[in-house]
Design a protein around this motif. Structure first.
Motif, PDB file in Angstrom:
ATOM      1  N   VAL A 225      -2.501   3.054  -9.518  1.00  0.00           N
ATOM      2  CA  VAL A 225      -1.297   4.333  -9.188  1.00  0.00           C
ATOM      3  C   VAL A 225      -1.117   4.933 -10.655  1.00  0.00           C
ATOM      4  O   VAL A 225      -1.261   4.345 -11.294  1.00  0.00           O
ATOM      5  N   PRO A 226      -0.699   6.380 -10.344  1.00  0.00           N
ATOM      6  CA  PRO A 226      -0.370   6.899 -11.601  1.00  0.00           C
ATOM      7  C   PRO A 226       0.766   6.325 -12.140  1.00  0.00           C
ATOM      8  O   PRO A 226       1.577   5.792 -11.544  1.00  0.00           O
ATOM      9  N   VAL A 227       0.985   6.427 -13.548  1.00  0.00           N
ATOM     10  CA  VAL A 227       2.328   5.645 -14.137  1.00  0.00           C
ATOM     11  C   VAL A 227       2.862   6.689 -15.192  1.00  0.00           C
ATOM     12  O   VAL A 227       2.289   7.394 -15.916  1.00  0.00           O
ATOM     13  N   GLY A 228       4.053   6.868 -15.064  1.00  0.00           N
ATOM     14  CA  GLY A 228       4.735   7.751 -15.821  1.00  0.00           C
ATOM     15  C   GLY A 228       5.370   6.787 -17.131  1.00  0.00           C
ATOM     16  O   GLY A 228       5.749   5.726 -16.676  1.00  0.00           O
ATOM     17  N   PHE A 229       5.509   7.377 -18.116  1.00  0.00           N
ATOM     18  CA  PHE A 229       6.129   6.404 -19.413  1.00  0.00           C
ATOM     19  C   PHE A 229       6.778   7.168 -20.181  1.00  0.00           C
ATOM     20  O   PHE A 229       6.534   8.412 -20.595  1.00  0.00           O
ATOM     21  N   ASP A 230       7.660   6.515 -20.749  1.00  0.00           N
ATOM     22  CA  ASP A 230       8.699   7.076 -21.580  1.00  0.00           C
ATOM     23  C   ASP A 230       9.585   6.119 -22.132  1.00  0.00           C
ATOM     24  O   ASP A 230       9.511   5.083 -22.025  1.00  0.00           O
ATOM     25  N   THR A 231      10.553   6.330 -23.354  1.00  0.00           N
ATOM     26  CA  THR A 231      11.344   5.493 -23.796  1.00  0.00           C
ATOM     27  C   THR A 231      12.370   5.098 -22.909  1.00  0.00           C
ATOM     28  O   THR A 231      12.746   5.816 -22.061  1.00  0.00           O
ATOM     29  N   ASP A 232      13.140   3.800 -23.176  1.00  0.00           N
ATOM     30  CA  ASP A 232      14.186   3.503 -22.405  1.00  0.00           C
ATOM     31  C   ASP A 232      15.529   4.474 -22.435  1.00  0.00           C
ATOM     32  O   ASP A 232      15.897   5.086 -21.299  1.00  0.00           O
TER      33      ASP A 232
ATOM     34  N   GLY B  84       0.915  -1.119   0.032  1.00  0.00           N
ATOM     35  CA  GLY B  84      -0.023   0.009   0.132  1.00  0.00           C
ATOM     36  C   GLY B  84       0.718   1.267   0.059  1.00  0.00           C
ATOM     37  O   GLY B  84       0.290   2.327  -0.219  1.00  0.00           O
ATOM     38  N   GLU B  85       2.340   1.261   0.214  1.00  0.00           N
ATOM     39  CA  GLU B  85       2.916   2.352   0.230  1.00  0.00           C
ATOM     40  C   GLU B  85       3.236   2.904  -1.090  1.00  0.00           C
ATOM     41  O   GLU B  85       3.853   3.833  -1.409  1.00  0.00           O
ATOM     42  N   LEU B  86       2.998   2.158  -2.256  1.00  0.00           N
ATOM     43  CA  LEU B  86       3.402   2.526  -3.555  1.00  0.00           C
ATOM     44  C   LEU B  86       2.525   3.650  -4.112  1.00  0.00           C
ATOM     45  O   LEU B  86       1.293   3.703  -4.218  1.00  0.00           O
ATOM     46  N   GLN B  87       3.257   4.745  -4.432  1.00  0.00           N
ATOM     47  CA  GLN B  87       2.566   5.963  -4.671  1.00  0.00           C
ATOM     48  C   GLN B  87       2.511   6.180  -6.427  1.00  0.00           C
ATOM     49  O   GLN B  87       1.573   6.797  -6.775  1.00  0.00           O
ATOM     50  N   ALA B  88       3.318   5.673  -7.049  1.00  0.00           N
ATOM     51  CA  ALA B  88       3.319   5.902  -8.430  1.00  0.00           C
ATOM     52  C   ALA B  88       4.513   4.862  -9.234  1.00  0.00           C
ATOM     53  O   ALA B  88       5.438   4.202  -8.308  1.00  0.00           O
ATOM     54  N   VAL B  89       4.180   4.441 -10.289  1.00  0.00           N
ATOM     55  CA  VAL B  89       5.201   3.724 -11.301  1.00  0.00           C
ATOM     56  C   VAL B  89       5.633   4.469 -12.364  1.00  0.00           C
ATOM     57  O   VAL B  89       5.176   5.110 -12.988  1.00  0.00           O
TER      58      VAL B  89
ATOM     59  N   GLY C 253      18.753   3.391 -16.522  1.00  0.00           N
ATOM     60  CA  GLY C 253      17.709   3.143 -17.028  1.00  0.00           C
ATOM     61  C   GLY C 253      16.508   3.063 -15.978  1.00  0.00           C
ATOM     62  O   GLY C 253      15.447   3.584 -15.843  1.00  0.00           O
ATOM     63  N   VAL C 254      16.879   2.238 -15.033  1.00  0.00           N
ATOM     64  CA  VAL C 254      15.899   2.065 -13.812  1.00  0.00           C
ATOM     65  C   VAL C 254      15.645   3.290 -12.838  1.00  0.00           C
ATOM     66  O   VAL C 254      14.755   3.498 -12.410  1.00  0.00           O
ATOM     67  N   LEU C 255      16.657   4.009 -12.781  1.00  0.00           N
ATOM     68  CA  LEU C 255      16.867   5.413 -11.824  1.00  0.00           C
ATOM     69  C   LEU C 255      16.045   6.269 -12.672  1.00  0.00           C
ATOM     70  O   LEU C 255      15.087   7.281 -12.051  1.00  0.00           O
ATOM     71  N   GLY C 256      15.895   6.371 -14.105  1.00  0.00           N
ATOM     72  CA  GLY C 256      15.309   7.327 -14.739  1.00  0.00           C
ATOM     73  C   GLY C 256      13.840   6.972 -14.887  1.00  0.00           C
ATOM     74  O   GLY C 256      12.995   7.818 -14.754  1.00  0.00           O
ATOM     75  N   ALA C 257      13.511   5.764 -14.466  1.00  0.00           N
ATOM     76  CA  ALA C 257      12.030   5.256 -14.464  1.00  0.00           C
ATOM     77  C   ALA C 257      11.574   5.704 -13.063  1.00  0.00           C
ATOM     78  O   ALA C 257      10.278   5.994 -12.937  1.00  0.00           O
ATOM     79  N   LEU C 258      12.420   5.778 -12.127  1.00  0.00           N
ATOM     80  CA  LEU C 258      12.131   6.327 -10.837  1.00  0.00           C
ATOM     81  C   LEU C 258      11.859   7.782 -10.894  1.00  0.00           C
ATOM     82  O   LEU C 258      10.759   8.243 -10.354  1.00  0.00           O
ATOM     83  N   VAL C 259      12.351   8.534 -11.883  1.00  0.00           N
ATOM     84  CA  VAL C 259      12.382   9.997 -11.887  1.00  0.00           C
ATOM     85  C   VAL C 259      10.701  10.022 -12.714  1.00  0.00           C
ATOM     86  O   VAL C 259       9.912  10.842 -12.321  1.00  0.00           O
ATOM     87  N   LEU C 260      10.470   9.202 -13.548  1.00  0.00           N
ATOM     88  CA  LEU C 260       9.310   9.178 -14.301  1.00  0.00           C
ATOM     89  C   LEU C 260       8.280   8.830 -13.328  1.00  0.00           C
ATOM     90  O   LEU C 260       7.050   9.585 -13.271  1.00  0.00           O
ATOM     91  N   ALA C 261       8.469   7.985 -12.266  1.00  0.00           N
ATOM     92  CA  ALA C 261       7.317   7.822 -11.124  1.00  0.00           C
ATOM     93  C   ALA C 261       7.006   9.104 -10.509  1.00  0.00           C
ATOM     94  O   ALA C 261       5.874   9.307 -10.114  1.00  0.00           O
ATOM     95  N   GLU C 262       8.224   9.613 -10.114  1.00  0.00           N
ATOM     96  CA  GLU C 262       7.940  10.814  -9.368  1.00  0.00           C
ATOM     97  C   GLU C 262       7.175  11.764  -9.905  1.00  0.00           C
ATOM     98  O   GLU C 262       6.381  12.507  -9.262  1.00  0.00           O
ATOM     99  N   GLN C 263       7.621  11.866 -11.002  1.00  0.00           N
ATOM    100  CA  GLN C 263       6.869  13.206 -11.928  1.00  0.00           C
ATOM    101  C   GLN C 263       5.533  12.661 -12.274  1.00  0.00           C
ATOM    102  O   GLN C 263       4.633  13.480 -12.160  1.00  0.00           O
ATOM    103  N   ALA C 264       4.939  11.265 -12.415  1.00  0.00           N
ATOM    104  CA  ALA C 264       3.699  11.016 -12.529  1.00  0.00           C
ATOM    105  C   ALA C 264       2.957  11.156 -11.210  1.00  0.00           C
ATOM    106  O   ALA C 264       1.715  11.807 -11.246  1.00  0.00           O
ATOM    107  N   SER C 265       3.595  11.035 -10.199  1.00  0.00           N
ATOM    108  CA  SER C 265       3.026  11.276  -8.818  1.00  0.00           C
ATOM    109  C   SER C 265       2.719  12.968  -8.749  1.00  0.00           C
ATOM    110  O   SER C 265       1.584  13.302  -8.135  1.00  0.00           O
TER     111      SER C 265
END
Ligand code: ADP
Ligand code: ZN
Length: 296
Positions: free
Chosen positions: A98-105, A50-55, A279-291
């Motif tokens: 949860v909100p999802v941020g999405f971009d290319t690899d 339940g702690e997940l805020q965004a992906v 790449g995976v750290l960038g995905a983390l930024v995308l999650a933060e932005q989506a949130s």
């Protein structure tokens, strides 16, 4: 807590956390879209609950990045069986709520390097990966460039002197585009040995550096980046950096009179600082932005 997915054609890297320090990751092979996304969802449920805020998802492509498009968040025309027209962001959003941020690899890697790596503090830079393919992401005025679709920097055309290099190129669409001439598989097909096994004094590397420098010269002249970060498996050959910097200056031939090109070349063409975690750290930024955009 955020979830991060770096979705590659052969493997998924999933992470849960908030920063490079606390991000825990796992990897599994890319199989069918259903099985692979279910594995990712199960991991997020188990690690974050339940702690997940965004992906955030940094995905292989091509992908649809237009928020107003009916197929936003889809993988579109990939030859990879089963994944064509797959609603990737939608599947994750529906499963986890949860909100999802999405971009290319590669845009993901650029974002990761911008936030925590070799491009910190820059508003304009290019991140290029040279591996199985060649892909690039550009930050322009502090935002990742999307435009019509997303850049496909690997597929630009560069001069190809067939009397010096008769290899026709490996790109199924263009033959001798940059990716066709300079990707890892192109090196292997041209020289009959894997890039990893070619010694540093092999003529392959002068040619490789030349093609990459031609590509870089095009982005210097079009996007005017403050720095260019070069990652991917082929750039593990660190001797390439010196060759590329020298060739780039020669190609530009004194026309671009800024210290980054004429003097401080070591700061202009650089390796990534986050390595394979970009790449995976960038995905983390995308999650933060989506949130953050959901909260607005
Ligand atoms: P991908 O592009 O599939 O995500 P990589 O960036 O690792 O993965 O790229 C794989 C390609 O890079 C292969 O063609 C391989 O030959 C090449 N490669 C991987 N490691 C090295 C290395 N140490 N030196 C030179 N080439 C390498
Ligand atoms: Zn091409």
């Amino acid at each position: 807590m955020f979830g991060a997915i770096e979705a590659g054609g052969t493997k998924f890297v999933c992470g849960v956390g908030t920063t490079p320090e606390d991000l825990k990751t796992v990897q599994f092979p890319t199989t069918s879209p259903q099985a692979t996304t279910e594995a990712a969802v199960a991991y997020f449920r188990e690690r974050a609950g339940g702690e997940l805020q965004a992906v955030g998802i940094a995905s292989f492509g091509p992908v649809d990045l237009h928020p107003e498009s009916p197929t936003f968040g889809y993988i579109t025309s990939t030859p990879k069986s089963g994944w064509r027209n797959f609603d990737f962001a939608g599947a994750i959003r529906r499963s986890l709520g949860v909100p999802v941020g999405f971009d290319t690899d590669v845009n993901g890697s650029a974002l990761g390097e911008a936030r925590w790596g070799a491009a910190q503090g820059l508003s304009d830079f290019v991140y290029l990966t040279v591996g199985t393919g060649i892909g690039g992401g550009a930050m322009v005025h502090g935002r990742i460039l999307h435009g019509l679709m997303h850049p496909e920097m690997g597929h630009i055309r560069v001069p190809h002197d067939v009397s010096q290099d008769p290899y026709p190129g490996a790109c199924p669409y263009h033959g001798d585009c940059l990716e066709g001439l300079a990707s890892g598989p192109a090196i292997e097909a041209r020289w009959g040995a894997t890039a990893r096994d070619l010694p540093p004094d092999h003529p392959a590397w002068v040619l490789e550096a030349h093609y990459l420098a031609l590509g870089l010269a095009n982005w210097v002249c079009t996007l005017s980046p403050e720095r260019i970060v070069l990652g991917g498996g082929v750039m593990e050959q660190t001797h390439l950096f010196r060759l590329i910097r020298k060739d780039l200056a020669q190609i530009l031939n004194g026309y671009i009179q800024v210290a980054e090109i004429t003097e401080r070349r070591e700061d202009f063409v650089v390796p990534p600082r986050l390595g394979s975690r970009a790449g995976v750290l960038g995905a983390l930024v995308l999650a933060e932005q989506a949130s953050a955009s959901e909260a607005r």
